[in-house]
Design a protein around this motif. Structure first.
Motif, PDB file in Angstrom:
ATOM      1  N   ALA A  20      -1.268  -1.156  11.114  1.00  0.00           N
ATOM      2  CA  ALA A  20      -1.674  -1.667   9.660  1.00  0.00           C
ATOM      3  C   ALA A  20      -1.847  -3.322  10.009  1.00  0.00           C
ATOM      4  N   GLU A  77      -4.614  -7.485  -0.253  1.00  0.00           N
ATOM      5  CA  GLU A  77      -5.237  -7.862  -1.485  1.00  0.00           C
ATOM      6  C   GLU A  77      -4.487  -7.402  -2.684  1.00  0.00           C
ATOM      7  N   TYR A  85      -4.734  -4.030   5.261  1.00  0.00           N
ATOM      8  CA  TYR A  85      -5.830  -4.918   4.399  1.00  0.00           C
ATOM      9  C   TYR A  85      -5.468  -4.818   2.889  1.00  0.00           C
ATOM     10  N   HIS A  86      -5.375  -3.756   2.535  1.00  0.00           N
ATOM     11  CA  HIS A  86      -5.110  -3.459   0.903  1.00  0.00           C
ATOM     12  C   HIS A  86      -4.072  -3.919   0.548  1.00  0.00           C
ATOM     13  N   GLY A 145      -5.189  -4.937  10.000  1.00  0.00           N
ATOM     14  CA  GLY A 145      -5.614  -5.097   8.570  1.00  0.00           C
ATOM     15  C   GLY A 145      -5.210  -6.391   7.961  1.00  0.00           C
ATOM     16  N   ASP A 166      -2.293   2.275   8.153  1.00  0.00           N
ATOM     17  CA  ASP A 166      -3.364   1.890   8.971  1.00  0.00           C
ATOM     18  C   ASP A 166      -4.320   0.600   8.807  1.00  0.00           C
ATOM     19  N   TYR A 167      -5.191   0.404   9.560  1.00  0.00           N
ATOM     20  CA  TYR A 167      -5.987  -0.816   9.238  1.00  0.00           C
ATOM     21  C   TYR A 167      -6.223  -1.149   7.892  1.00  0.00           C
ATOM     22  N   ALA A 168      -6.746   0.007   7.142  1.00  0.00           N
ATOM     23  CA  ALA A 168      -7.008  -0.098   5.676  1.00  0.00           C
ATOM     24  C   ALA A 168      -5.970  -0.486   4.920  1.00  0.00           C
ATOM     25  N   ALA A 169      -4.854  -0.004   5.157  1.00  0.00           N
ATOM     26  CA  ALA A 169      -3.653   0.143   4.289  1.00  0.00           C
ATOM     27  C   ALA A 169      -3.157  -1.600   4.563  1.00  0.00           C
ATOM     28  N   HIS A 174      -7.073  -9.333   9.924  1.00  0.00           N
ATOM     29  CA  HIS A 174      -8.438  -9.413   9.316  1.00  0.00           C
ATOM     30  C   HIS A 174      -8.342  -9.990   7.939  1.00  0.00           C
ATOM     31  N   TYR A 175      -7.504  -9.772   7.033  1.00  0.00           N
ATOM     32  CA  TYR A 175      -7.690 -10.380   5.748  1.00  0.00           C
ATOM     33  C   TYR A 175      -7.358 -11.933   6.003  1.00  0.00           C
ATOM     34  N   ASP A 221       0.855  -1.070   0.031  1.00  0.00           N
ATOM     35  CA  ASP A 221      -0.123   0.014   0.075  1.00  0.00           C
ATOM     36  C   ASP A 221       0.985   1.198   0.061  1.00  0.00           C
TER      37      ASP A 221
END
Length: 318
Positions: free
Chosen positions: A77, A129, A125-126, A80, A120-123, A83-84, A16
């Protein structure tokens, strides 16, 4: 072979990247659980789950490793990433739930770009992906986006660091790969020429004034498809630090948080021999290869970087 860590079977890497904020994170995913180890040499580490990797601790599998910017803030991060992996049913089977095992480390990149925007969390997870086994982008990408080097006299004299990766194939089909975020206090020296590739700049007409050496750290992951015990893979992580010391001068200072993780996937490679002398020789050979590969990845990182937020890269000064 891509000459990067994804040459190790079962290893995928995702990023990310936030160029505007000058930060990001990188995730190393293990398609099957790997045996993990770690060795911390710097005096200012920002880490997660490193105690778990000690040979005396119970868990001997790792599902992913996070290498992130954002200093201690960036370790968020990892949530995330967890979670993934949880969504995909990946983790240590505790009998009640599968718990993803995700060690990580962070570099201090808050002086390049924004100090208030961090991975962060979203980073995290991304980044998962985006993970693939293909060639890895180098330089200003992922956790190496805001990395800088040569800060002994303060950040205004620094040059751009970045993300680097390299690999080496040994006899018997064993592959050793390295991925690194180069954000060192010291200068980066080409081991072949002994010339500084990137480091503290000599800016005419400017005085260093009061030195502000905070904001460093080189963090890396070594991966191999060899079959190793937890103690053996920890030894490989320890020996890999020689690669940092070989090309970063000075290294392992009180202002660096130098940390090396090591992963052994055990895929398509013979198990290390149980004979004590033979096993010691094989582990030592892997450790030496890890050091050489990491050193090469560090040099590739700074040579692949580009100017960012007023910090010049080695490529722009040629």
């Amino acid at each position: 072979m891509h000459d990067d860590i994804t040459d190790v079977p079962g290893i995928r890497v995702g990023h990310d990247t936030n160029l505007e904020a000058g930060t990001g994170c990188s995730v190393i995913l293990c398609d099957t659980p790997a045996v993990g180890g770690v060795d911390v040499r710097g005096g200012a580490p920002a880490t997660r789950e490193t105690d778990l990797l000690h040979p005396l601790c119970m868990i001997d599998e790792v599902n992913a490793v996070l290498l992130t910017g954002g200093s201690a803030f960036g370790l968020d991060a990892a949530s995330g990433v967890v979670h993934y992996l949880d969504e995909h049913g990946i983790g240590y089977d505790s009998g009640i739930a599968r718990v993803p095992i995700v060690p990580g480390a962070a570099i201090f990149d808050l002086s390049c770009g924004s100090a208030t925007i961090r991975p962060d969390y979203a980073a995290g997870y991304h980044a998962c992906e985006q993970a693939s086994s293909g060639p890895i982008e180098l330089g200003n990408v992922g956790g190496g986006t805001g990395a800088t080097v040569g800060k002994l006299l303060g950040p205004e004299f620094a040059m751009k660091g970045g993300l680097g990766s390299a690999s080496m194939e040994l006899l018997g089909g064993i592959v050793v790969g390295a991925i690194v975020l180069v954000n060192a206090l010291g200068d980066i020296v080409d081991p072949e020429t002994q010339q500084v590739v990137a480091g503290t700049r000599n800016i005419a007409g400017k005085s260093s004034g009061a030195s502000n050496p905070f904001g460093n750290t080189t963090i890396a992951v070594i991966a191999t498809n060899a079959t190793l015990t937890k103690a053996q893979v920890t030894k490989v992580a320890q020996m890999a630090h020689d690669g940092i010391a070989h090309v970063i001068r000075p290294a392992h200072t009180m202002f660096d948080g130098d940390t090396v993780f090591a992963l052994a996937t055990g895929s398509n490679a013979p198990e290390i021999q149980q004979n004590t002398a033979t096993a010691a020789l094989q582990v030592s050979t892997l450790g030496a290869a890890a050091a050489n590969t990491l050193a090469r990845a560090i040099v590739k990182a700074v040579r692949s970087a580009s100017d960012l937020h007023g910090v010049p890269a080695a490529s722009s000064l040629l």
